[in-house]
Design a protein around this motif. Structure first.
Motif, PDB file in Angstrom:
ATOM      1  N   LEU A 155       0.784  -1.159   0.223  1.00 44.47           N
ATOM      2  CA  LEU A 155       0.072   0.225  -0.017  1.00 44.47           C
ATOM      3  C   LEU A 155       0.599   1.425   0.063  1.00 44.47           C
ATOM      4  CD1 LEU A 155      -2.575  -1.281   2.663  1.00 44.47           C
ATOM      5  CD2 LEU A 155      -2.704  -1.226   0.148  1.00 44.47           C
ATOM      6  N   HIS A 156       2.018   1.306  -0.864  1.00 44.18           N
ATOM      7  CA  HIS A 156       2.818   2.326  -0.897  1.00 44.18           C
ATOM      8  C   HIS A 156       1.994   3.565  -1.482  1.00 44.18           C
ATOM      9  CE1 HIS A 156       6.190   5.123  -1.570  1.00 44.18           C
ATOM     10  NE2 HIS A 156       7.020   4.073  -1.009  1.00 44.18           N
ATOM     11  N   PRO A 157       2.149   4.705  -0.972  1.00 45.38           N
ATOM     12  CA  PRO A 157       1.062   5.831  -1.138  1.00 45.38           C
ATOM     13  C   PRO A 157       1.708   6.208  -2.633  1.00 45.38           C
ATOM     14  CG  PRO A 157       1.842   6.540   0.987  1.00 45.38           C
ATOM     15  CD  PRO A 157       2.466   5.050   0.609  1.00 45.38           C
ATOM     16  N   GLU A 158       2.888   6.371  -2.931  1.00 47.47           N
ATOM     17  CA  GLU A 158       3.380   6.844  -4.226  1.00 47.47           C
ATOM     18  C   GLU A 158       3.465   5.830  -5.220  1.00 47.47           C
ATOM     19  OE1 GLU A 158       7.090   8.701  -3.444  1.00 47.47           O
ATOM     20  OE2 GLU A 158       7.434   9.456  -5.798  1.00 47.47           O
ATOM     21  N   PHE A 159       3.693   4.683  -4.956  1.00 48.75           N
ATOM     22  CA  PHE A 159       3.834   3.674  -5.969  1.00 48.75           C
ATOM     23  C   PHE A 159       2.886   2.553  -6.025  1.00 48.75           C
ATOM     24  CE2 PHE A 159       8.270   4.880  -4.421  1.00 48.75           C
ATOM     25  CZ  PHE A 159       8.505   5.935  -5.352  1.00 48.75           C
ATOM     26  N   TYR A 161       0.338   2.939  -8.259  1.00 51.06           N
ATOM     27  CA  TYR A 161      -0.262   3.049  -9.735  1.00 51.06           C
ATOM     28  C   TYR A 161       0.880   3.122 -10.581  1.00 51.06           C
ATOM     29  CZ  TYR A 161      -4.799   3.548  -7.746  1.00 51.06           C
ATOM     30  OH  TYR A 161      -6.006   3.366  -6.921  1.00 51.06           O
ATOM     31  N   ARG A 235      10.992   5.812  -8.040  1.00 58.03           N
ATOM     32  CA  ARG A 235      10.559   7.191  -8.671  1.00 58.03           C
ATOM     33  C   ARG A 235      10.790   7.478 -10.006  1.00 58.03           C
ATOM     34  NH1 ARG A 235      11.210  11.753  -4.345  1.00 58.03           N
ATOM     35  NH2 ARG A 235       9.161  10.917  -3.646  1.00 58.03           N
ATOM     36  N   ASN A 238       8.456   5.227 -11.903  1.00 64.40           N
ATOM     37  CA  ASN A 238       7.080   5.989 -11.967  1.00 64.40           C
ATOM     38  C   ASN A 238       6.781   6.838 -12.684  1.00 64.40           C
ATOM     39  OD1 ASN A 238       4.304   5.783 -10.895  1.00 64.40           O
ATOM     40  ND2 ASN A 238       4.797   7.427  -9.509  1.00 64.40           N
ATOM     41  N   LEU A 239       8.046   8.066 -12.777  1.00 65.09           N
ATOM     42  CA  LEU A 239       7.785   9.217 -13.486  1.00 65.09           C
ATOM     43  C   LEU A 239       8.013   8.928 -15.136  1.00 65.09           C
ATOM     44  CD1 LEU A 239       9.476  11.704 -11.043  1.00 65.09           C
ATOM     45  CD2 LEU A 239       7.116  11.834 -11.919  1.00 65.09           C
TER      46      LEU A 239
ATOM     47  N   PHE B  98       1.514  11.302  -8.144  1.00 64.07           N
ATOM     48  CA  PHE B  98       1.733  10.888  -6.810  1.00 64.07           C
ATOM     49  C   PHE B  98       3.159  11.560  -6.473  1.00 64.07           C
ATOM     50  CE2 PHE B  98      -1.714   7.762  -7.650  1.00 64.07           C
ATOM     51  CZ  PHE B  98      -2.603   8.320  -6.627  1.00 64.07           C
ATOM     52  N   SER B  99       4.074  10.933  -7.571  1.00 70.32           N
ATOM     53  CA  SER B  99       5.347  11.416  -7.355  1.00 70.32           C
ATOM     54  C   SER B  99       5.519  12.963  -7.471  1.00 70.32           C
ATOM     55  CB  SER B  99       6.260  10.734  -8.403  1.00 70.32           C
ATOM     56  OG  SER B  99       6.343   9.314  -7.995  1.00 70.32           O
ATOM     57  N   ILE B 100       4.899  13.521  -8.529  1.00 69.93           N
ATOM     58  CA  ILE B 100       4.803  15.017  -8.772  1.00 69.93           C
ATOM     59  C   ILE B 100       4.694  15.769  -7.180  1.00 69.93           C
ATOM     60  CG2 ILE B 100       3.918  16.944  -9.975  1.00 69.93           C
ATOM     61  CD1 ILE B 100       3.887  15.071 -12.288  1.00 69.93           C
ATOM     62  N   ARG B 102       4.704  14.568  -4.135  1.00 74.60           N
ATOM     63  CA  ARG B 102       5.785  14.273  -3.211  1.00 74.60           C
ATOM     64  C   ARG B 102       6.669  15.408  -3.278  1.00 74.60           C
ATOM     65  NH1 ARG B 102       7.345   8.839  -0.796  1.00 74.60           N
ATOM     66  NH2 ARG B 102       8.421  10.148   0.725  1.00 74.60           N
ATOM     67  N   PHE B 127      -4.351   7.754  -0.734  1.00 78.31           N
ATOM     68  CA  PHE B 127      -2.831   7.836  -1.398  1.00 78.31           C
ATOM     69  C   PHE B 127      -2.555   9.397  -1.597  1.00 78.31           C
ATOM     70  CE2 PHE B 127      -2.914   3.114  -2.657  1.00 78.31           C
ATOM     71  CZ  PHE B 127      -2.498   2.766  -1.447  1.00 78.31           C
ATOM     72  N   SER B 130      -1.985  11.317   1.432  1.00 82.96           N
ATOM     73  CA  SER B 130      -0.624  11.108   2.003  1.00 82.96           C
ATOM     74  C   SER B 130       0.537  11.709   1.072  1.00 82.96           C
ATOM     75  CB  SER B 130      -0.424   9.394   1.837  1.00 82.96           C
ATOM     76  OG  SER B 130      -1.510   8.766   2.696  1.00 82.96           O
ATOM     77  N   CYS B 131       0.315  11.695  -0.155  1.00 83.01           N
ATOM     78  CA  CYS B 131       1.326  12.320  -0.877  1.00 83.01           C
ATOM     79  C   CYS B 131       1.536  13.854  -0.777  1.00 83.01           C
ATOM     80  CB  CYS B 131       1.243  11.769  -2.401  1.00 83.01           C
ATOM     81  SG  CYS B 131       1.759  10.093  -2.343  1.00 83.01           S
TER      82      CYS B 131
END
Lengths: 559, 175
Positions: A155-159, A161, A235, A238-239, B98-100, B102, B127, B130-131
């Motif tokens: 359940l990683h908030p950033e990763f 999706y 990261r 993901n980007l 989400f990365s942007i 953070r 999520f 959280s980010c």
């Protein structure tokens, strides 16, 4: 076996409630098919050919007897009384009802289990060596590291999706039984000269449509930096990972497009910002996690001589493995008996296995990526008794590491992605090579079958790999040879594909060629392919007149 | 006026989004149109690049809308001009935003309103929150009342992120 604390348990329960709500919204028409798909896949729920399929996570393959009994109970009550162990060390149920899935997840949560991220474009189950913690050749026990990575990846908030699925494997020994070279990230735990633990970090391996072997972007990453470094890799992925084409979305394609050096530079640049930040690991956390693992309380067990003759000898030779504790051994339960789909176990068998695990191996077992089960801590003095019980259950087939220990995906019998069936092919080959003496003469050989190019059956890294392909709506099979798990190597296709009925003959011709070409009995099939290349094998399969194979005479001699 | 969630409450949105084309078109008088002087405007990087001075002369506040392929670092030195940054999620499964978020919060120190827009559903809210997002322009078919419960999907997270700058393993140690 890691034991949940209150927060681990709460998160799993909250996940059940979340999915129950999502299912209710879908059934009530408030969520579209497409959106529910993205959500249900995150809980391992597929809609397959005939019914939904639920993939249950078995983190790094570790299972307790209590959990296995719960799986049996679920298979009986919500499915057709059996389950299928997968190459990702998971368990699949093939016939659950969609509306029952929230209840199944709630049942799983009662035994510290779940189906979180067993599918979908997020982190998948972390996998490892099925002899983790007991293998004599181990530098570092990978289990604590697996759990640390599991928690970080859950359940990683950033990763959550990502462009595509993401698989991490951790290995801690020279023999890479975790197949880490064919993972999105492979972590090789090492010890520096001063004893410090660190990781060699491989990125961009993977099977599927474009198989690749991972590239080392760090030779030694000190353990404190593990999570910040993973975060940097993810990261960048993901980007910049491709999102326009599913077939090019895995991290291996990004590594390939950028080139390994540029990719590494980008990761290092990102890491420069994250290094020494709050996610830097601390010794207290390692100790906390380590203490939450149950540990077998080994006794002073007698070191006994294992049988070298009699019916038990071949089982000892193939299915019993060395252990770091004197007087103990690890035992593989072969789920590759001829006539049973590889990896399938009935609910009653699960209960029996759970009983045996309690009596012989501290109530724990492991699932291997070869779709077998392992009792990791058996006293040598009790091997003979265990063998007798396993034989009665049909799990003592002495074929681990041999040709009939086939890795095989569910294929066209179940999976809607498959181009072709794989289970009947496995069975036909097993029947052809049913003669144990012949099988032993052939020696170590990994034969892997996938029903489509997604490669769930790991055909690329089989010494012999079989891939189901679709030709104008008909099922055909492409054969490749020369793949290997460790060191990871990808097989080469020998030529045009074959109809299903021809496959056992083709395998037999490959084996004949090997037996004729090998210089000694210790030279394995894969060694010969590496030494002489694939041409002689091609020749034997496609060209020329059949010769009287030399091995037939040997076979007669053995008989 | 459109509805959005801000700081976990349903509010009406006072911001106006500008499509760049109209505001870059030269009229019969040979001039580009004047911006509304007092309105709070969400603009695109293109408009910002081409009409920066005009935009800054006004009294209204400025917001910048980023797409997933935009590099937030390119605006790092200019974040002080913006009271709002909006990050678009063009598809349900596109997680670049989400990365942007953070990066904007943690690396570039952005303190203003950070808005998620596009395919924003209740299933994303935990999520996103959280980010570092604090406002959410839900997609049209979402019921904002029901969506509010999405923030409570989970009561904890293992990882460090904007909402919980220390990872769980450090917070456990302190407790």
């Amino acid at each position: 076996m890691y034991v949940y604390d209150e927060i681990d348990q709460r998160l799993v329960e909250e996940r059940v409630a979340q999915f129950r709500c999502q299912t209710r919204r879908f059934l009530g028409g408030k969520l579209s098919e497409e959106e529910f798909k993205a959500l249900r896949l995150r809980n391992g729920l597929y809609i397959q050919k005939f019914a939904p399929m639920l993939r249950i996570a078995i983190p790094y393959g570790m299972l307790s007897a209590r959990q296995l009994r719960k799986l049996a109970d679920i298979a009986r009550r919500y499915d057709r009384g059996y389950g299928h162990f997968t190459t990702r060390q998971d368990l699949q149920l093939n016939w659950p009802k969609l509306e029952d899935v929230p209840d199944i997840l709630a049942e799983l949560a009662t035994v510290e289990m779940h189906a979180i991220q067993t599918s979908g474009n997020s982190f998948r189950n972390v996998s490892t060596d099925h002899f983790a913690g007991v293998a004599p050749d181990e530098f570092v026990n990978p289990l604590v590291w697996c759990e640390i990575v599991r928690q970080w990846a859950t359940l990683h908030p950033e990763f959550s999706y990502l462009p595509r699925k993401f698989k991490i494997a951790v290995s801690g020994s020279a023999a890479d039984r975790a197949a880490s070279g064919v993972h999105d990230i492979g972590l090789h735990a090492l010890r520096a000269a001063d004893g410090e633990i660190g990781f060699r970090v491989l990125v961009g391996g993977g099977l599927g449509r474009t198989p690749m072997v991972g590239i080392a972007i760090r030779e030694f990453l000190p353990w404190r930096h593990l999570l910040t470094y993973l975060e940097a890799i993810l990261r960048v992925y993901n980007l910049y990972g491709r999102r326009d084409n599913l077939n090019k979305a895995r991290i291996k394609m990004l590594v390939k497009e950028r080139g390994p050096e540029k990719f590494r530079d980008e990761v290092e640049a990102e890491w420069a910002h994250l290094k020494d930040g709050p996610s830097t690991l601390i010794i207290e956390e390692l100790e906390r996690i380590a203490l939450r693992f149950t540990r077998p309380s080994y006794e002073q067990a007698p070191e006994i001589e294992l049988a070298k003759s009699g019916p038990i000898a071949s089982w000892v030779q193939r299915n019993v493995h060395a252990h770091r504790i004197p007087g103990y051994a690890a035992v593989t339960l072969s789920l590759k008996k001829t006539g049973v789909p590889p990896g399938d176990v009935t609910a009653d068998q699960m209960d029996s296995i759970a009983d045996l695990a309690e009596r012989y191996s501290f109530g724990e077992l492991r699932v291997t990526h070869e779709q077998n089960l392992v009792f990791a801590d058996v006293r040598k003095a009790e091997l003979a008794a265990l063998w007798g019980e396993l034989r009665a259950l049909g799990f003592a087939t002495p074929n681990v590491g041999l040709l009939t220990n086939i890795i095989c995906c569910p294929g066209g019998d179940f999976c809607s992605l498959a181009n072709a069936k794989s289970i009947p092919v496995a069975e036909a080959i097993q029947r052809r090579f049913d003669d144990l003496d012949y099988l032993y003469d052939i020696g170590e050989l990994d034969l892997n079958i996938s029903g489509c190019m997604n490669g769930c059956g790991h055909h690329h890294v089989g010494h012999i790999g079989i891939l189901g392909v679709d030709k104008n709506g008909a099922e055909w099979y492409q054969i490749q040879i020369g793949g290997n798990q460790m060191p990871a190597a990808l097989g080469k296709v020998i030529g045009p594909s074959f109809a299903r009925v021809e496959v056992p003959d083709v395998i037999e011709r490959l084996i004949e060629c090997y037996l004729d070409e090998r210089e000694s009995e210790v030279e394995r099939f894969i060694d010969v392919v590496q030494r002489i290349g694939i041409e002689p094998f091609k020749e034997r399969v496609y060209g020329g007149t059949p010769q009287e194979p030399a091995h037939r005479k040997r076979r007669l001699a053995i008989a | 006026m459109a509805v959005l969630l801000r700081n976990r409450r349903i509010v009406s949105d006072g911001w106006q989004s500008l499509e760049p084309r109209r505001w870059l078109q030269v009229g019969e008088d040979g001039l580009v149109p004047d911006f509304p002087a007092a309105a709070d405007l969400i603009i695109t990087p293109r408009l910002w690049a081409l009409r920066r001075e005009d935009l800054l002369e006004r009294s209204g506040r400025l917001g910048l809308r980023l797409e997933p392929e935009d590099d937030p670092g390119a605006f790092a030195a200019e974040l002080g001009h913006f009271a709002l940054l909006a990050v678009n999620f063009p598809k349900f499964g596109d997680g670049r935003g989400f990365s942007i978020a953070r990066l904007l919060r943690e690396r570039y120190g952005y303190q203003g309103e950070l808005r998620a827009l596009g395919q924003v559903t209740r299933d994303h809210l935990f999520f996103m929150d959280s980010c570092g997002f604090d406002s959410f322009a839900l997609r049209e078919c979402e019921d904002p009342e029901e969506a509010l419960s999405g923030f409570g999907d989970f009561s904890e997270a293992y990882q460090a992120c904007v909402a919980r700058p220390q990872p769980l393993f450090r917070r456990r140690l302190r407790a």
